[in-house]
Each structure stands twice: as C-alpha cells, then as structure tokens.
Motif scaffolding. Structure first.
Motif, PDB file in Angstrom:
ATOM      1  N   VAL A 161      -4.758   5.081   2.412  1.00 17.21           N
ATOM      2  CA  VAL A 161      -4.479   4.128   3.492  1.00 17.21           C
ATOM      3  C   VAL A 161      -4.036   4.866   4.747  1.00 17.21           C
ATOM      4  N   LYS A 196      -0.538   5.695  -5.624  1.00 21.28           N
ATOM      5  CA  LYS A 196      -1.996   5.602  -5.731  1.00 21.28           C
ATOM      6  C   LYS A 196      -2.672   5.326  -4.390  1.00 21.28           C
ATOM      7  N   SER A 197      -2.032   4.530  -3.549  1.00 20.60           N
ATOM      8  CA  SER A 197      -2.711   4.026  -2.351  1.00 20.60           C
ATOM      9  C   SER A 197      -2.366   4.759  -1.063  1.00 20.60           C
ATOM     10  N   TYR A 198      -1.145   5.287  -0.950  1.00 18.98           N
ATOM     11  CA  TYR A 198      -0.650   5.722   0.355  1.00 18.98           C
ATOM     12  C   TYR A 198      -1.538   6.762   1.028  1.00 18.98           C
ATOM     13  N   SER A 204       0.816  -1.220   0.000  1.00 18.85           N
ATOM     14  CA  SER A 204       0.000   0.000   0.000  1.00 18.85           C
ATOM     15  C   SER A 204       0.846   1.265   0.000  1.00 18.85           C
TER      16      SER A 204
END
Length: 257
Positions: free
Chosen positions: A34, A29-31, A25
């Motif tokens: 999350v 795109k995700s950090y 993660s």
C-alpha cells in the motif's frame, strides 16, 4: 515557476489519503504494498515540491504555504464529521495517515526540501491540532517494526525492571504465545495485531521522561496478573487481560505521543 508552484500546492491539498479505514492496511501483510502504491502515485507531487523549493526566493514562506495546504485539507476533512465521537476517530485516521504515509513518503523522496518541509509541517500540525503530537519516521523504520518479536511490550517492561531476556516471566509468556495462544482460532490474528502496534507503543513510551514509572505501572496492572493467571492455568483470562493492555496502551500512546 508558477505552474510548478500550483502543482505542488494542489498536491499538498490531496496528499493525505482519504481512506475510510486506513488502519485496515497498516499491517505486516499489506503495508509495504500500500505504501509503495501511495508513494508512486505522489511522485510528481514530491518532484514539484522539490523543484519549487529550489527555485523559491523565500524558501521558508514557500514551505509554510505548502504546510498550510496540508493542514487546511485535514481541517476540512475533520470538519465534515459532526459527531464528536466520530470526529475523534477521524483525527486518529488523519494522524495515522500522516505518520505512516505522508511523512515517510516525503522522506523517501528526499531532496533539499524534505527535512525543512517536515519540520514546518509538524509545527503547523501541532499548532492546529494541539492534542496530536506526531513525529516523522522513514518507511523502512516503520516497516521493520512489523518484524519484531512478539512480547515486545513485555520485553521492554522486563528490561526496565532489570530482568534478563531469559527471565522466568519472559520465558513464561513466550511459551504461552507459542503454545496456548497460537493454537486458538483467533490466536494468529491476535498475535499479528499485537505485532503491528507494539513496536510503536514502546518507541513512544521510551521517549517519555517518566517511562520507568509507566513500565512499572504496566507490570503491576497487567503483566504480573497475567503471570499469575498463566500459573493458575487460566489462559483465556490471561489472553483477555493482555488484549486489554494492548488496547489501553494503543489508545494512550500509539497516536498521541
């Protein structure tokens, strides 16, 4: 006071996320999403930590107790893994969680307790895990690292060697990135993965007293050969060597400096 203290203490025991693959993660795109979810989930723990600190008579001892709870939870998690190779991987995951979730979360909440708690926590972490040398950075600084230009390591090396931003080598690598590499089936993935780790690698190297020698070694071992490979139209071989460079530097500098 006692309930607040226990709430903070129990929160510290669970503040390190128990994720199977935290690196999965940690990407552009995700950090952000999350981290936001992680932060909001732990808001009551940050509040309890701050409230307990303000009320504590012996503030240093209070923070030490909290730091010990975090460290002991990490020790327990590492001890559950028996194989040495897997234990090393677990420590990498724990270090990553500390650097990109636990410490930035505490800094983001702020308050009077944040910085003194982080100072004590980092000291205890280093005492318990001597080979780890993690440091704290705000979420905003970490997230901003995902938006740096590709060729981050190459740029740092060229700057150290006195080469301008429009030098032949950097121009060659940028053309290689925008041409050959971006057109490969896994090109965007390779660029994205590099994008994720390169800023931290450079930041860690820049803190070292022998950083010039390190950059000169990177030039001789990886980048200069890559230049020759591109000039010789051996683009795939350049890609393989460049990826090896990133892997080698990630293992040496991403987690342990």
């Amino acid at each position: 006071m006692e309930n607040t203290y226990l709430k903070a203490l129990h929160g510290m025991e669970t503040i390190i996320p128990d994720w199977e693959n935290p690196m999965g993660s940690f990407n552009k795109k995700s950090y952000m999403g999350v981290f936001k979810e992680y932060y909001e989930k732990h808001l009551d723990i940050y509040e309890a930590l701050e409230t307990g600190y303000i009320s504590a008579v012996d503030k240093d001892q209070y923070l030490l107790n909290m730091a010990n709870a975090v460290v002991e939870s990490a020790v327990s998690a590492a001890d559950e893994v028996k194989k040495k190779s897997k234990k090393n991987a677990k420590m990498i995951d724990l270090n990553l969680c500390m650097v990109v979730y636990v410490l930035p979360g505490i800094l983001k909440y702020g308050g009077e307790s944040a910085q003194p708690f982080i100072d004590i926590l980092l000291k205890r972490w280093k005492e318990q895990f001597p080979s780890s040398n993690i440091s704290a950075a705000p979420f905003e600084d970490i997230e901003a690292g995902f938006h740096k230009k590709w060729c981050y390591i190459t740029t740092a090396v060229c700057e150290t060697l006195g080469k301008p931003d429009d030098c032949y080598e950097l121009t060659l690598f940028r053309n290689y990135r925008d041409g050959y590499l971006s057109e490969q089936p896994d090109g965007e993935e390779a660029i994205s993965e590099y994008y994720d780790v390169a800023p931290t690698i450079v930041k860690r190297i820049n803190r070292l007293p022998d950083r010039r020698e390190i950059y000169e070694s990177i030039w001789k071992q990886y980048l200069n050969p890559c230049v020759s490979l591109i000039e010789g139209h051996e683009e795939q071989a350049c890609k393989e060597l460049y990826i090896k460079m990133v892997r080698d530097l990630q293992e040496k500098y991403f987690y342990n400096n």
